[in-house]
Design a protein around this motif. Structure first.
Motif, mmCIF file in Angstrom:
data_model
loop_
_atom_site.group_PDB
_atom_site.id
_atom_site.type_symbol
_atom_site.label_atom_id
_atom_site.label_comp_id
_atom_site.label_asym_id
_atom_site.label_seq_id
_atom_site.Cartn_x
_atom_site.Cartn_y
_atom_site.Cartn_z
ATOM 1 N N GLY A 19 1.930 7.862 27.707
ATOM 2 C CA GLY A 19 2.233 6.603 28.386
ATOM 3 C C GLY A 19 0.972 6.010 28.977
ATOM 4 N N SER A 20 0.819 4.708 28.843
ATOM 5 C CA SER A 20 -0.331 4.001 29.398
ATOM 6 C C SER A 20 0.180 2.811 30.193
ATOM 7 C CB SER A 20 -1.274 3.537 28.286
ATOM 8 O OG SER A 20 -2.374 2.833 28.821
ATOM 9 N N TYR A 21 -0.278 2.683 31.447
ATOM 10 C CA TYR A 21 0.209 1.643 32.345
ATOM 11 C C TYR A 21 -0.988 0.934 32.980
ATOM 12 C CZ TYR A 21 3.927 5.127 31.986
ATOM 13 O OH TYR A 21 4.834 6.043 31.513
ATOM 14 N N THR A 22 -1.041 -0.366 32.852
ATOM 15 C CA THR A 22 -2.112 -1.153 33.463
ATOM 16 C C THR A 22 -1.522 -2.035 34.563
ATOM 17 O OG1 THR A 22 -1.880 -2.924 31.823
ATOM 18 C CG2 THR A 22 -3.462 -1.173 31.346
ATOM 19 N N PHE A 23 -2.333 -2.294 35.600
ATOM 20 C CA PHE A 23 -1.848 -2.996 36.791
ATOM 21 C C PHE A 23 -2.798 -4.121 37.175
ATOM 22 C CE2 PHE A 23 -0.583 1.414 36.875
ATOM 23 C CZ PHE A 23 0.764 1.361 37.196
ATOM 24 N N GLU A 24 -2.199 -5.202 37.635
ATOM 25 C CA GLU A 24 -2.936 -6.288 38.269
ATOM 26 C C GLU A 24 -2.326 -6.484 39.653
ATOM 27 O OE1 GLU A 24 -4.177 -9.764 35.686
ATOM 28 O OE2 GLU A 24 -2.620 -8.896 34.410
ATOM 29 N N ILE A 25 -2.875 -5.783 40.618
ATOM 30 C CA ILE A 25 -2.345 -5.814 41.978
ATOM 31 C C ILE A 25 -2.748 -7.125 42.643
ATOM 32 C CG2 ILE A 25 -2.239 -4.626 44.187
ATOM 33 C CD1 ILE A 25 -1.094 -3.035 41.866
ATOM 34 N N GLY A 26 -1.787 -7.742 43.321
ATOM 35 C CA GLY A 26 -2.052 -8.999 44.007
ATOM 36 C C GLY A 26 -1.765 -10.231 43.179
ATOM 37 N N LYS A 27 -1.315 -10.038 41.937
ATOM 38 C CA LYS A 27 -0.969 -11.166 41.075
ATOM 39 C C LYS A 27 0.494 -11.055 40.664
ATOM 40 C CE LYS A 27 -5.619 -11.629 39.082
ATOM 41 N NZ LYS A 27 -6.393 -11.653 37.820
ATOM 42 N N SER A 28 1.087 -12.182 40.284
ATOM 43 C CA SER A 28 2.474 -12.175 39.838
ATOM 44 C C SER A 28 2.727 -13.352 38.916
ATOM 45 C CB SER A 28 3.435 -12.226 41.027
ATOM 46 O OG SER A 28 4.782 -12.239 40.588
ATOM 47 N N ASN A 29 3.582 -13.122 37.933
ATOM 48 C CA ASN A 29 4.042 -14.216 37.084
ATOM 49 C C ASN A 29 5.269 -14.867 37.717
ATOM 50 O OD1 ASN A 29 2.095 -13.729 35.034
ATOM 51 N ND2 ASN A 29 3.363 -12.071 34.213
ATOM 52 N N ALA A 30 5.606 -16.047 37.213
ATOM 53 C CA ALA A 30 6.793 -16.739 37.718
ATOM 54 C C ALA A 30 8.042 -15.922 37.391
ATOM 55 C CB ALA A 30 6.888 -18.129 37.105
ATOM 56 N N ILE A 31 8.912 -15.773 38.362
ATOM 57 C CA ILE A 31 10.160 -15.025 38.188
ATOM 58 C C ILE A 31 11.317 -15.997 38.344
ATOM 59 C CG2 ILE A 31 11.594 -13.151 39.069
ATOM 60 C CD1 ILE A 31 9.059 -11.805 40.063
ATOM 61 N N ASP A 32 11.988 -16.277 37.233
ATOM 62 C CA ASP A 32 13.092 -17.231 37.224
ATOM 63 C C ASP A 32 14.429 -16.486 37.246
ATOM 64 O OD1 ASP A 32 11.312 -19.403 37.034
ATOM 65 O OD2 ASP A 32 11.160 -19.137 34.861
ATOM 66 N N ILE A 33 15.306 -16.896 38.107
ATOM 67 C CA ILE A 33 16.634 -16.294 38.197
ATOM 68 C C ILE A 33 17.547 -16.977 37.179
ATOM 69 C CG2 ILE A 33 18.557 -15.750 39.701
ATOM 70 C CD1 ILE A 33 15.896 -14.456 40.485
ATOM 71 N N PRO A 34 18.162 -16.224 36.255
ATOM 72 C CA PRO A 34 19.050 -16.837 35.246
ATOM 73 C C PRO A 34 20.192 -17.600 35.900
ATOM 74 C CG PRO A 34 18.554 -14.557 34.677
ATOM 75 C CD PRO A 34 18.036 -14.763 36.063
ATOM 76 N N SER A 35 20.410 -18.815 35.427
ATOM 77 C CA SER A 35 21.466 -19.653 35.998
ATOM 78 C C SER A 35 22.765 -19.574 35.200
ATOM 79 C CB SER A 35 20.997 -21.111 36.063
ATOM 80 O OG SER A 35 20.648 -21.584 34.774
ATOM 81 N N ASP A 36 22.711 -19.012 33.990
ATOM 82 C CA ASP A 36 23.905 -18.968 33.132
ATOM 83 C C ASP A 36 24.476 -17.562 33.011
ATOM 84 O OD1 ASP A 36 21.713 -17.973 31.807
ATOM 85 O OD2 ASP A 36 22.233 -18.854 29.863
ATOM 86 N N ALA A 37 24.169 -16.689 33.962
ATOM 87 C CA ALA A 37 24.630 -15.307 33.875
ATOM 88 C C ALA A 37 26.114 -15.200 34.213
ATOM 89 C CB ALA A 37 23.819 -14.426 34.818
ATOM 90 N N ARG A 38 26.777 -14.284 33.525
ATOM 91 C CA ARG A 38 28.186 -13.989 33.797
ATOM 92 C C ARG A 38 28.292 -12.694 34.590
ATOM 93 N NH1 ARG A 38 32.327 -13.821 29.197
ATOM 94 N NH2 ARG A 38 33.624 -13.865 31.090
#
Length: 403
Positions: A348-367
């Motif tokens: 397993g290989s895991y890379t990190f970018e601490i202090g950064k984040s992508n946009a997180i969209d909450i699904p509006s059509d979830a059941r």
């Protein structure tokens, strides 16, 4: 008789006046050279040299101490408000291969992930290969949103495998087309209601949907509070700093992308792990969760690091963990885990970018997942008549095998 005044000497206008020279006296001394500036310069230079030496010693002996670097990196990753993670994992054996790739993002208290899974079985040929994509989002209320893509293709292969396996049990050498069609129909009528309602659809799992008991509801509320209150994880980080049980080995690890590498001694921190576990008993997070549990006897017992864990120890000896950390900011950059035991090889290989984040969209059509599962259960009951129906009702030619 009148006297004539004496004549004054006539000075030529071209004759300059003779300057008067000062007369030396016994009280005059030669001037001393001023040495104040020199003394100040030497003092400042000495302070600068001492400061430089101290800074260098602190940098290499304290700031760059491997244990401090690793501890800072792990605590920083656990307590970070924002992070971007990318990972790949592979598992290989004589029976199957699994490959997983994932990208995740966290912007506390929200988080998200996208995962792709590929499984290849070495015993079923083309039937044993499939891919599945999973996506997930968690909002600030602890609500989880999940979506699976690729279930239709998996079901199609499952139907082919079921037909192959079931019809091979027939007494006749070659099953008739009608028999094959009947087996396929029965398999599909069970799984299609599930696939149609789930494949490619966002499902919402509210934290209250499955909190049917008082204890479960209390635990759910506690987890939401912990998720939204940074002080809980900050305290965990402080306790870990006091008892860092993930220790480094004195081995040489190559640098990666400017980050310094370290190898982790998986068996070297047992005493620290015991101290950490015991210290966590008095933490806010443990007390908060214990409020929801009537019997806390098990949580009051001390962690025993001396129990016989020989099998676990053998597995740990076969596992190598290496991490890479920025030497300047002590920010975690990468973790690599490799293991080979009992014919199974994992990496397993895991890379990190601490202090950064992508946009997180909450699904509006979830059941609602709870409602969807109830619908699926009703659909299956309609198909099976409220119970399980054998795949084949042709008892004259079927020997009773099942998928």
């Amino acid at each position: 008789p009148q006297q004539t005044p004496p004549e004054r000497p006539v000075m030529s206008p071209t004759t300059p006046p003779v300057p008067m020279q000062p007369l030396p006296t016994a009280f005059q001394q030669p001037p001393k050279k001023k040495r104040t500036g020199l003394i100040v310069g030497i003092a400042l230079g000495s302070i600068a040299v001492i400061g430089t030496i101290t800074a260098v010693l602190l940098y290499f002996l304290w700031w760059q101490n491997p244990q401090k670097v690793v501890t800072d990196a792990l605590v920083g990753a656990v307590t970070a408000q924002k992070s971007i993670t990318s990972s790949t994992m592979t598992v290989k054996s004589d029976d199957f291969d699994i490959a997983v790739s994932m990208k995740g993002s966290a912007d506390s208290p929200k988080s998200s992930f996208d995962t792709k899974v590929k499984v290849s079985s070495k015993h079923f040929g083309d039937f044993g290969e499939f891919e599945l994509q999973l996506a997930g989002v968690m909002d600030e209320k602890g609500t989880i949103y999940l979506k699976a893509d690729g279930l239709q293709k998996i079901m199609d292969k499952a139907v082919e495998l079921a037909v192959e396996f079931t019809t091979s049990s027939y007494d006749s050498a070659t099953p008739s087309p009608s028999e094959i069609a009947e087996v396929e129909r029965q398999v599909r009528q069970i799984f299609e209601p599930i696939v149609k309602k789930i494949d490619g659809q966002w499902l919402k799992i509210a934290i209250d949907d499955f909190s049917e008991t008082k204890e479960a509801k209390c635990m759910a509320d506690a987890l939401v509070e912990i998720q939204n209150d940074d002080s809980y994880m900050q305290e965990v980080g402080s306790i870990y700093r006091a008892h860092p049980f993930i220790v480094t080995k004195d081995t040489k690890v190559e640098s990666r992308n400017g980050a310094t590498g370290y190898e982790i001694d998986l068996l070297g921190g047992r005493d620290k792990a015991k101290d950490f576990a015991n210290a966590m008993k008095d933490s806010k997070i443990t007390k908060k969760l214990n409020e929801c549990v009537e019997d806390t006897t098990s949580s009051d017992s001390e962690y025993d690091a001396d129990v016989d864990n020989s099998e676990v120890d053998d597995a740990l000896r076969d596992t190598q963990v290496r991490i890479w950390v920025s030497p300047f900011t002590h920010t975690l950059k990468e973790i690599e885990v490799t293991s080979k035991s009992n014919g199974v090889e994992a990496k397993g290989s895991y890379t990190f970018e601490i202090g950064k984040s992508n946009a997180i969209d909450i699904p509006s059509d979830a059941r609602s997942a709870k409602e969807v599962f109830e619908e699926i259960q009703r659909d299956i009951e309609k198909v099976t008549g409220g119970g399980y129906t054998p795949l084949s009702t042709n008892t004259s030619t079927y020997d009773g095998g099942s998928i």
